[in-house]
Design a protein around this motif. Structure first.
Motif, PDB file in Angstrom:
ATOM      1  N   ARG A   1      -8.557   4.370  -1.232  1.00 28.21           N
ATOM      2  CA  ARG A   1      -8.746   5.715  -1.779  1.00 28.21           C
ATOM      3  C   ARG A   1      -8.140   6.773  -0.856  1.00 28.21           C
ATOM      4  O   ARG A   1      -8.541   7.935  -0.868  1.00 28.21           O
ATOM      5  CB  ARG A   1     -10.237   5.983  -2.016  1.00 28.21           C
ATOM      6  N   SER A   2      -7.172   6.365  -0.075  1.00 26.75           N
ATOM      7  CA  SER A   2      -6.464   7.292   0.804  1.00 26.75           C
ATOM      8  C   SER A   2      -5.485   8.127  -0.013  1.00 26.75           C
ATOM      9  O   SER A   2      -5.423   8.026  -1.246  1.00 26.75           O
ATOM     10  CB  SER A   2      -5.699   6.503   1.877  1.00 26.75           C
ATOM     11  N   THR A   3      -4.694   8.961   0.658  1.00 24.72           N
ATOM     12  CA  THR A   3      -3.644   9.694  -0.043  1.00 24.72           C
ATOM     13  C   THR A   3      -2.700   8.727  -0.747  1.00 24.72           C
ATOM     14  O   THR A   3      -2.221   8.988  -1.853  1.00 24.72           O
ATOM     15  CB  THR A   3      -2.859  10.566   0.955  1.00 24.72           C
ATOM     16  N   ALA A   4      -2.455   7.594  -0.098  1.00 22.18           N
ATOM     17  CA  ALA A   4      -1.642   6.533  -0.716  1.00 22.18           C
ATOM     18  C   ALA A   4      -2.573   5.573  -1.446  1.00 22.18           C
ATOM     19  O   ALA A   4      -2.673   4.400  -1.109  1.00 22.18           O
ATOM     20  CB  ALA A   4      -0.856   5.805   0.361  1.00 22.18           C
ATOM     21  N   SER A   5      -3.244   6.059  -2.457  1.00 20.47           N
ATOM     22  CA  SER A   5      -4.320   5.296  -3.093  1.00 20.47           C
ATOM     23  C   SER A   5      -3.805   4.260  -4.083  1.00 20.47           C
ATOM     24  O   SER A   5      -2.681   4.348  -4.593  1.00 20.47           O
ATOM     25  CB  SER A   5      -5.278   6.240  -3.818  1.00 20.47           C
TER      26      SER A   5
ATOM     27  N   ALA B   1       0.836  -1.202   0.000  1.00 27.20           N
ATOM     28  CA  ALA B   1       0.000   0.000   0.000  1.00 27.20           C
ATOM     29  C   ALA B   1       0.871   1.253   0.000  1.00 27.20           C
ATOM     30  O   ALA B   1       0.700   2.153   0.828  1.00 27.20           O
ATOM     31  CB  ALA B   1      -0.955   0.008   1.195  1.00 27.20           C
ATOM     32  N   PRO B   2       1.832   1.339  -0.927  1.00 30.22           N
ATOM     33  CA  PRO B   2       2.784   2.450  -0.898  1.00 30.22           C
ATOM     34  C   PRO B   2       2.164   3.771  -1.347  1.00 30.22           C
ATOM     35  O   PRO B   2       1.280   3.801  -2.198  1.00 30.22           O
ATOM     36  CB  PRO B   2       3.864   2.001  -1.879  1.00 30.22           C
ATOM     37  N   TRP B   3       2.659   4.850  -0.773  1.00 31.87           N
ATOM     38  CA  TRP B   3       2.273   6.202  -1.178  1.00 31.87           C
ATOM     39  C   TRP B   3       3.224   6.627  -2.287  1.00 31.87           C
ATOM     40  O   TRP B   3       4.402   6.872  -2.045  1.00 31.87           O
ATOM     41  CB  TRP B   3       2.375   7.131   0.034  1.00 31.87           C
ATOM     42  N   LEU B   4       2.719   6.715  -3.509  1.00 28.21           N
ATOM     43  CA  LEU B   4       3.559   6.990  -4.669  1.00 28.21           C
ATOM     44  C   LEU B   4       2.968   8.149  -5.484  1.00 28.21           C
ATOM     45  O   LEU B   4       2.241   7.939  -6.454  1.00 28.21           O
ATOM     46  CB  LEU B   4       3.689   5.732  -5.540  1.00 28.21           C
ATOM     47  N   PRO B   5       3.278   9.383  -5.104  1.00 24.80           N
ATOM     48  CA  PRO B   5       2.762  10.551  -5.816  1.00 24.80           C
ATOM     49  C   PRO B   5       3.201  10.581  -7.282  1.00 24.80           C
ATOM     50  O   PRO B   5       4.246  10.041  -7.655  1.00 24.80           O
ATOM     51  CB  PRO B   5       3.365  11.734  -5.048  1.00 24.80           C
TER      52      PRO B   5
ATOM     53  N   TYR C   1       1.855   5.048 -11.058  1.00 22.43           N
ATOM     54  CA  TYR C   1       3.303   4.983 -10.868  1.00 22.43           C
ATOM     55  C   TYR C   1       3.861   3.713 -11.504  1.00 22.43           C
ATOM     56  O   TYR C   1       4.897   3.735 -12.183  1.00 22.43           O
ATOM     57  CB  TYR C   1       3.619   5.013  -9.376  1.00 22.43           C
ATOM     58  N   ALA C   2       3.170   2.590 -11.300  1.00 15.75           N
ATOM     59  CA  ALA C   2       3.637   1.312 -11.847  1.00 15.75           C
ATOM     60  C   ALA C   2       3.669   1.342 -13.364  1.00 15.75           C
ATOM     61  O   ALA C   2       4.584   0.775 -13.982  1.00 15.75           O
ATOM     62  CB  ALA C   2       2.731   0.188 -11.357  1.00 15.75           C
ATOM     63  N   ARG C   3       2.709   2.005 -13.979  1.00 15.57           N
ATOM     64  CA  ARG C   3       2.704   2.107 -15.441  1.00 15.57           C
ATOM     65  C   ARG C   3       3.924   2.875 -15.933  1.00 15.57           C
ATOM     66  O   ARG C   3       4.535   2.504 -16.947  1.00 15.57           O
ATOM     67  CB  ARG C   3       1.412   2.787 -15.904  1.00 15.57           C
ATOM     68  N   ARG C   4       4.283   3.934 -15.238  1.00 19.44           N
ATOM     69  CA  ARG C   4       5.487   4.680 -15.623  1.00 19.44           C
ATOM     70  C   ARG C   4       6.749   3.854 -15.354  1.00 19.44           C
ATOM     71  O   ARG C   4       7.676   3.815 -16.164  1.00 19.44           O
ATOM     72  CB  ARG C   4       5.562   5.997 -14.847  1.00 19.44           C
TER      73      ARG C   4
END
Length: 235
Positions: free
Chosen positions: A155-159, A129-133, A166-169
């Protein structure tokens, strides 16, 4: 005149003996902003994972440490959690020499893990459940094994949506990146803790060259592969 003691980051003691051939560094969760001490509850949330990693990694010489941050928050441009992670990586090098490290971060700690993945000792990164802006870089992941586990209803800030983007990038840099989703899971994945801990431990050992990667089936596939159960993976 009383002067408050400056906070310092610390590593928990390794519960093992013998030669250390690799390290699993656990990075607990926290808050987007907080100058208070680190969250004890977040640290307790990784206790069972630390225990499984210690038990299963002992024969392979894997030392398990948890990082106790100076502060409970990332704190904007200060990036306090990442600063502490970089300190921990340097400290592990001082203690054990040139050994491989796998970073395992939960929520806030997940951001620190991915942020600091470019360190020369790091061979793998796992985010629970990483927070990845969206603004965070991905280039530092090149050459590392990467695992992301997220509840599809987070659906938290770390959604989950953020970790998916992020994973797609990151897949452009790490084609073998694997991302599992927990169906119906929110940010706190307590109902699947055993499955998450087992898969994460498999991943850490494989990144250290101890056993096959548990992520083969998902590699190169979709980024929302359902998290397998512990029993299903052992059949």
């Amino acid at each position: 005149m009383f002067t408050p003691r400056e906070r310092v980051a610390e590593l928990t003691q390794w519960q093992g003996e013998g030669a250390v051939k690799g390290v699993a560094l656990l990075l607990p969760g926290g808050f987007e902003r907080s100058r208070r001490g680190p969250s004890k509850i977040a640290q307790l949330g990784l206790r069972d994972l630390a225990g499984e990693l210690t038990e299963r990694g002992r024969a392979a010489g894997i030392a398990v440490h948890m990082l106790c941050y100076r502060f409970g928050g990332w704190n904007g441009a200060a990036a306090d959690t990442a600063v502490d992670t970089d300190w921990a990586l340097a400290e592990l090098g001082r203690r054990y020499g040139d050994v491989s490290v796998v970073l395992v971060g939960n929520s806030l700690g997940g951001r620190a893990a991915f942020w600091s993945a470019g360190h020369s000792a790091v061979v793998g990164v796992a985010g629970i459940a990483p927070w990845l802006p969206e603004s965070d870089p991905v280039e530092q992941l090149a050459g590392r094994r990467v695992l992301i586990i997220h509840g599809d209803r987070d659906r938290s800030t770390a959604s989950a949506a953020r970790s998916l983007a992020y994973a797609r990038r990151a897949r452009e840099v790490v084609p073998e990146l694997v991302r599992y989703e927990v169906p119906g899971g929110s940010h706190f994945l307590v109902k699947r803790t055993a499955d998450i801990n087992a898969l994460t431990t498999d991943f850490v050992l494989a990144a250290h060259g101890e056993g096959p990667s548990p992520a083969t089936a998902a590699t190169g596939g979709g980024l929302g592969t359902p998290l397998p159960s512990r029993s299903a993976r052992r059949r």
